[in-house]
Design a protein around this motif. Structure first.
Motif, PDB file in Angstrom:
ATOM      1  N   CYS A  47      -2.176  30.294  41.125  1.00 46.76           N
ATOM      2  CA  CYS A  47      -2.959  30.321  40.113  1.00 46.76           C
ATOM      3  C   CYS A  47      -2.272  29.137  39.036  1.00 46.76           C
ATOM      4  N   ASN A  48      -3.641  29.394  38.088  1.00 46.64           N
ATOM      5  CA  ASN A  48      -3.821  28.673  36.569  1.00 46.64           C
ATOM      6  C   ASN A  48      -2.212  28.999  35.822  1.00 46.64           C
ATOM      7  N   LEU A  49      -1.598  29.876  36.071  1.00 50.28           N
ATOM      8  CA  LEU A  49      -0.845  30.387  34.677  1.00 50.28           C
ATOM      9  C   LEU A  49       0.317  30.389  35.225  1.00 50.28           C
ATOM     10  N   GLU A  50       1.551  29.871  34.650  1.00 46.58           N
ATOM     11  CA  GLU A  50       2.888  28.785  34.921  1.00 46.58           C
ATOM     12  C   GLU A  50       3.919  29.271  33.861  1.00 46.58           C
ATOM     13  N   VAL A  51       5.559  29.819  33.931  1.00 46.18           N
ATOM     14  CA  VAL A  51       5.821  30.072  32.615  1.00 46.18           C
ATOM     15  C   VAL A  51       7.095  28.625  32.806  1.00 46.18           C
ATOM     16  N   ILE A  52       7.242  27.992  31.757  1.00 46.82           N
ATOM     17  CA  ILE A  52       7.588  26.172  32.337  1.00 46.82           C
ATOM     18  C   ILE A  52       9.038  26.338  31.766  1.00 46.82           C
ATOM     19  N   GLU A  53       9.065  27.425  30.923  1.00 45.37           N
ATOM     20  CA  GLU A  53      10.704  28.188  30.181  1.00 45.37           C
ATOM     21  C   GLU A  53      10.250  28.353  29.230  1.00 45.37           C
ATOM     22  N   THR A  54      11.257  29.415  29.195  1.00 51.59           N
ATOM     23  CA  THR A  54      12.152  30.897  28.220  1.00 51.59           C
ATOM     24  C   THR A  54      13.373  30.351  27.544  1.00 51.59           C
ATOM     25  N   MET A  55      13.174  30.987  26.169  1.00 52.20           N
ATOM     26  CA  MET A  55      13.864  30.500  25.195  1.00 52.20           C
ATOM     27  C   MET A  55      14.214  32.461  24.541  1.00 52.20           C
ATOM     28  N   ARG A  56      15.459  32.862  24.480  1.00 48.08           N
ATOM     29  CA  ARG A  56      15.511  34.351  24.336  1.00 48.08           C
ATOM     30  C   ARG A  56      15.863  33.941  22.216  1.00 48.08           C
ATOM     31  N   VAL A  57      15.012  34.738  21.348  1.00 45.83           N
ATOM     32  CA  VAL A  57      15.023  34.638  19.843  1.00 45.83           C
ATOM     33  C   VAL A  57      16.009  35.792  19.889  1.00 45.83           C
ATOM     34  N   THR A  58      15.611  36.936  20.531  1.00 45.92           N
ATOM     35  CA  THR A  58      16.274  38.454  19.392  1.00 45.92           C
ATOM     36  C   THR A  58      16.463  39.069  20.979  1.00 45.92           C
ATOM     37  N   GLY A  59      17.160  40.197  20.822  1.00 47.44           N
ATOM     38  CA  GLY A  59      17.246  41.275  21.655  1.00 47.44           C
ATOM     39  C   GLY A  59      16.152  41.270  22.840  1.00 47.44           C
ATOM     40  N   ASN A  60      15.032  41.725  21.639  1.00 48.74           N
ATOM     41  CA  ASN A  60      13.713  41.520  22.758  1.00 48.74           C
ATOM     42  C   ASN A  60      12.592  40.626  22.579  1.00 48.74           C
ATOM     43  N   LYS A  61      12.777  39.344  21.538  1.00 51.06           N
ATOM     44  CA  LYS A  61      11.839  38.851  21.366  1.00 51.06           C
ATOM     45  C   LYS A  61      12.020  37.131  21.808  1.00 51.06           C
ATOM     46  N   TYR A  62      10.968  36.827  22.519  1.00 52.04           N
ATOM     47  CA  TYR A  62      11.143  35.668  23.146  1.00 52.04           C
ATOM     48  C   TYR A  62       9.462  34.123  23.323  1.00 52.04           C
ATOM     49  N   LEU A  63      10.463  33.085  22.772  1.00 49.81           N
ATOM     50  CA  LEU A  63       9.353  32.595  22.977  1.00 49.81           C
ATOM     51  C   LEU A  63       9.118  31.121  24.757  1.00 49.81           C
ATOM     52  N   GLN A  64       7.786  31.427  24.892  1.00 50.48           N
ATOM     53  CA  GLN A  64       8.209  30.867  26.129  1.00 50.48           C
ATOM     54  C   GLN A  64       6.564  29.710  26.014  1.00 50.48           C
ATOM     55  N   ILE A  65       7.275  28.735  26.658  1.00 50.64           N
ATOM     56  CA  ILE A  65       5.600  27.674  26.894  1.00 50.64           C
ATOM     57  C   ILE A  65       5.061  27.699  28.108  1.00 50.64           C
ATOM     58  N   VAL A  66       4.075  27.674  27.827  1.00 50.67           N
ATOM     59  CA  VAL A  66       2.961  28.704  29.397  1.00 50.67           C
ATOM     60  C   VAL A  66       1.616  27.172  30.079  1.00 50.67           C
TER      61      VAL A  66
END
Length: 122
Positions: A47-66
């Motif tokens: 695949c050409n897509l990969e989640v590098i890192e995920t950080m939870r900001v609030t209960g159902n919101k996230y920041l991701q490096i993809v």
């Protein structure tokens, strides 16, 4: 009423049958799970897509490096929406790697921790 020897034997055989069936179902479930995990891993390998890192900001919101191809994107993921926040270069990302340039997995981290504790105990 007293149970006869035959009733006890029947009860024991029923118990053993249920126990064997339970172990069989457990084994089939484990094997199926391993097979599906292996199938998904090989399917996602190209695949050409990969989640590098995920950080939870609030209960159902996230920041991701993809990683998308050769680009690295910072995205905000919410319940019903995804927004691109920024694009990063490879040099801006801090990868968690061991000395060989490979990503560390949980097993590697655990072994490193065990070695440190063994040295401290001596």
């Amino acid at each position: 009423m007293l149970l006869t020897g035959m009733d006890r034997t029947d009860g024991f055989l029923q118990f053993m049958t249920v126990l064997i069936l339970f172990v069989f179902v457990l084994a089939v479930t484990w094997l199926t799970t391993r097979w599906i995990a292996g199938y998904q891993k090989t399917k996602a390998a190209g695949c050409n897509l990969e989640v590098i890192e995920t950080m939870r900001v609030t209960g159902n919101k996230y920041l991701q490096i993809v990683r998308a191809g050769e680009r690295y994107l910072v995205i905000a993921v919410g319940k019903d929406e995804i927004h691109m926040l920024a694009e990063l270069s490879r040099e801006e990302i801090q990868f968690h790697e061991n000395g060989n340039g490979q990503n560390l997995n949980f097993g590697d981290i655990l072994e490193k921790f065990k070695k440190q504790n063994a040295k401290e105990d001596d």
